[in-house]
Design an enzyme around this catalytic site. Sequence first.
Site, PDB file in Angstrom:
ATOM      1  N   HIS A 156      42.209  42.120  41.193  1.00  0.00           N
ATOM      2  CA  HIS A 156      42.427  41.937  42.640  1.00  0.00           C
ATOM      3  C   HIS A 156      43.763  42.501  43.110  1.00  0.00           C
ATOM      4  CE1 HIS A 156      38.986  39.235  43.626  1.00  0.00           C
ATOM      5  NE2 HIS A 156      38.969  39.159  42.311  1.00  0.00           N
ATOM      6  N   ASP A 353      50.301  45.408  47.894  1.00  0.00           N
ATOM      7  CA  ASP A 353      49.202  44.458  47.944  1.00  0.00           C
ATOM      8  C   ASP A 353      47.952  45.144  47.438  1.00  0.00           C
ATOM      9  OD1 ASP A 353      48.046  41.975  48.528  1.00  0.00           O
ATOM     10  OD2 ASP A 353      49.076  41.872  50.466  1.00  0.00           O
TER      11      ASP A 353
HETATM   12  P1  ADQ Z   1      46.328  37.154  48.189  1.00  0.00           P
HETATM   13  O1  ADQ Z   1      47.611  37.678  47.638  1.00  0.00           O
HETATM   14  O2  ADQ Z   1      46.206  35.690  48.284  1.00  0.00           O
HETATM   15  O3  ADQ Z   1      45.072  37.710  47.359  1.00  0.00           O
HETATM   16  P2  ADQ Z   1      45.224  38.072  50.848  1.00  0.00           P
HETATM   17  O4  ADQ Z   1      44.178  39.039  50.510  1.00  0.00           O
HETATM   18  O5  ADQ Z   1      46.002  38.497  52.042  1.00  0.00           O
HETATM   19  O6  ADQ Z   1      46.252  37.845  49.675  1.00  0.00           O
HETATM   20  O7  ADQ Z   1      44.699  36.601  51.238  1.00  0.00           O
HETATM   21  C1  ADQ Z   1      43.620  35.989  50.682  1.00  0.00           C
HETATM   22  C2  ADQ Z   1      43.076  34.876  51.613  1.00  0.00           C
HETATM   23  O8  ADQ Z   1      43.977  33.771  51.739  1.00  0.00           O
HETATM   24  C3  ADQ Z   1      42.761  35.344  53.026  1.00  0.00           C
HETATM   25  O9  ADQ Z   1      41.459  34.953  53.328  1.00  0.00           O
HETATM   26  C4  ADQ Z   1      43.763  34.633  53.915  1.00  0.00           C
HETATM   27  O10 ADQ Z   1      43.276  34.266  55.197  1.00  0.00           O
HETATM   28  C5  ADQ Z   1      44.094  33.399  53.114  1.00  0.00           C
HETATM   29  N1  ADQ Z   1      45.479  33.075  53.453  1.00  0.00           N
HETATM   30  C6  ADQ Z   1      46.563  33.810  53.208  1.00  0.00           C
HETATM   31  N2  ADQ Z   1      47.647  33.218  53.746  1.00  0.00           N
HETATM   32  C7  ADQ Z   1      47.215  32.098  54.353  1.00  0.00           C
HETATM   33  C8  ADQ Z   1      47.847  31.080  55.121  1.00  0.00           C
HETATM   34  N3  ADQ Z   1      49.138  31.152  55.411  1.00  0.00           N
HETATM   35  N4  ADQ Z   1      47.099  30.042  55.582  1.00  0.00           N
HETATM   36  C9  ADQ Z   1      45.782  29.992  55.340  1.00  0.00           C
HETATM   37  N5  ADQ Z   1      45.136  30.952  54.662  1.00  0.00           N
HETATM   38  C10 ADQ Z   1      45.831  31.987  54.169  1.00  0.00           C
HETATM   39  C11 ADQ Z   1      44.842  38.589  46.239  1.00  0.00           C
HETATM   40  C12 ADQ Z   1      45.526  39.959  46.294  1.00  0.00           C
HETATM   41  C13 ADQ Z   1      45.147  40.676  47.588  1.00  0.00           C
HETATM   42  C14 ADQ Z   1      43.629  40.795  47.686  1.00  0.00           C
HETATM   43  C15 ADQ Z   1      42.962  39.437  47.459  1.00  0.00           C
HETATM   44  C16 ADQ Z   1      41.443  39.564  47.370  1.00  0.00           C
HETATM   45  O11 ADQ Z   1      46.937  39.815  46.183  1.00  0.00           O
HETATM   46  O12 ADQ Z   1      45.725  41.966  47.624  1.00  0.00           O
HETATM   47  O13 ADQ Z   1      43.275  41.265  48.980  1.00  0.00           O
HETATM   48  O14 ADQ Z   1      43.419  38.846  46.243  1.00  0.00           O
HETATM   49  O15 ADQ Z   1      41.070  40.482  46.378  1.00  0.00           O
END
Ligand code: ADQ
Length: 448
Positions: A156, A353
């Site tokens: 991911h 990311d």
């Molecule tokens: P993350 O680093 O967690 O994921 P991201 O893809 O932006 O980053 O977020 C994942 C989920 O968490 C989103 O649905 C988002 O809405 C939710 N989320 C994030 N911050 C939040 C907050 N403050 N409050 C509530 N919900 C929140 C990892 C990788 C990413 C990749 C994903 C999926 O780092 O690059 O996109 O996995 O593969």
Amino acid sequence: MNRLVIVANRVPNPGERGATAGGLAVALKDALAKREALWFGWSGQIAEATAADPVETRIGRITYATLDLGREDHRRYYLGFSNGSLWPTLHYRLGLAVFAREDHAGYRAVNAAFAAALAPMLRPDDTIWAHDFHLFPVGAALRALGCRQRIGFFLHVPFPPAGLFCALPRAAELLTDLAAYDVIGVQTEDDAVNLRAALAGVGQEEAAARVHAFPIGIEAEAFTTLAEKAIGKRETERFRQSLVDRALIIGVDRLDYTKGLPQRFCGYGQLLARFKTHRSKVTYLQVAPVSRGDVAQYRALRRELDEWVGRINGQHAEPDWAPLRYMTRAVARPVLAGFMRMARVGLVTPLRDGMNLVAKEYVAAQDPEDPGVLVLSRFAGAVAQLPGALLVNPLDPDEIAEALDQALTMKPAERKARWEECIVSVRRDGARAWCREFLSRLEGANDA
Ligand code: ADQ
């Protein structure tokens, strides 16, 4: 249809399995709805010693099988090697990586324990899909126990250039582990190029040919509906009233050093200092729930951000205006969706990311008749699917300030045109397509 087995560091908690679930659970929803499934991984609980036998809970057609991690294993496998060595290295931050042989050994031991607990549960025709950097070796550990099922792996997070990755001690061993998988998925073509080169560098050319990019997406329609429904609700309206017609900039991230938050706060400060017309006319809401709060680097980041908030508000606030609102509590997805719809600007500036789903959620949340503008880091994997975003170098606060000014002053016709360029692929390359494409490659893999 045969059973799908998901292996991931975390298995969602019972409370998260419904409408409020986030992350992987949302992305896999469609695949899990269609067939019998087993979801295997860590329970999130820490015990004296790592459990040998999983605890099983069945909900509908999904069986959740979880292991508690022993305190020492949690420290070595999770905090140590996964979060202390692999996470920074994979995000191009070698300077932040620490390495200890004991952590590496603990990482391998937990992967072996996962494989040993999972193997007896497997059926000959299962399709197995392992997720993310915590589990590089789990496929090879299953193979060592005689498992011949199709096993796929999806990373991911980004995969950096081979030279950078190979600076991590034991990198060659991790790459050799990957060769056990029938399909090795990454988020972007850049990641695929890097990983293929790294595999070729350790003599795994055949495995290199099994690396493919599968950009992860969101359930766009469902998120749009969530955002539409939030408008008019009490919580959203209270927030709107508190803005007093000021334009809203929104940021939503886990509190993590890869997300570029200090640079982003600095960029916002530059906007207020350099583009004075926006003073008193804009509010920036940053939601950043604390993650990995037990890791020192994360505690230091939190302190740094507290200082930034104090500095920006101290310098620019008026008695009736706080320019920056900052929350380290999580906000429920339905409420966040509504806040995103209200925001004139979505500010997403990670230093690196894998994909970044928040950028896609911001686009999906917009009102097509009056959409906001996405300001996006050029180092987020999502860039390829969001051609209408204003791209910035997240390390350059001045560039962030200039992009914010451009977004806040953009004419409605341009906002609409840019949003339309983004929404097409957000809808097309959704979570469903991601699952379908990965699984069809994996399930076709041995038939070729
Ligand atoms: P993350 O680093 O967690 O994921 P991201 O893809 O932006 O980053 O977020 C994942 C989920 O968490 C989103 O649905 C988002 O809405 C939710 N989320 C994030 N911050 C939040 C907050 N403050 N409050 C509530 N919900 C929140 C990892 C990788 C990413 C990749 C994903 C999926 O780092 O690059 O996109 O996995 O593969």
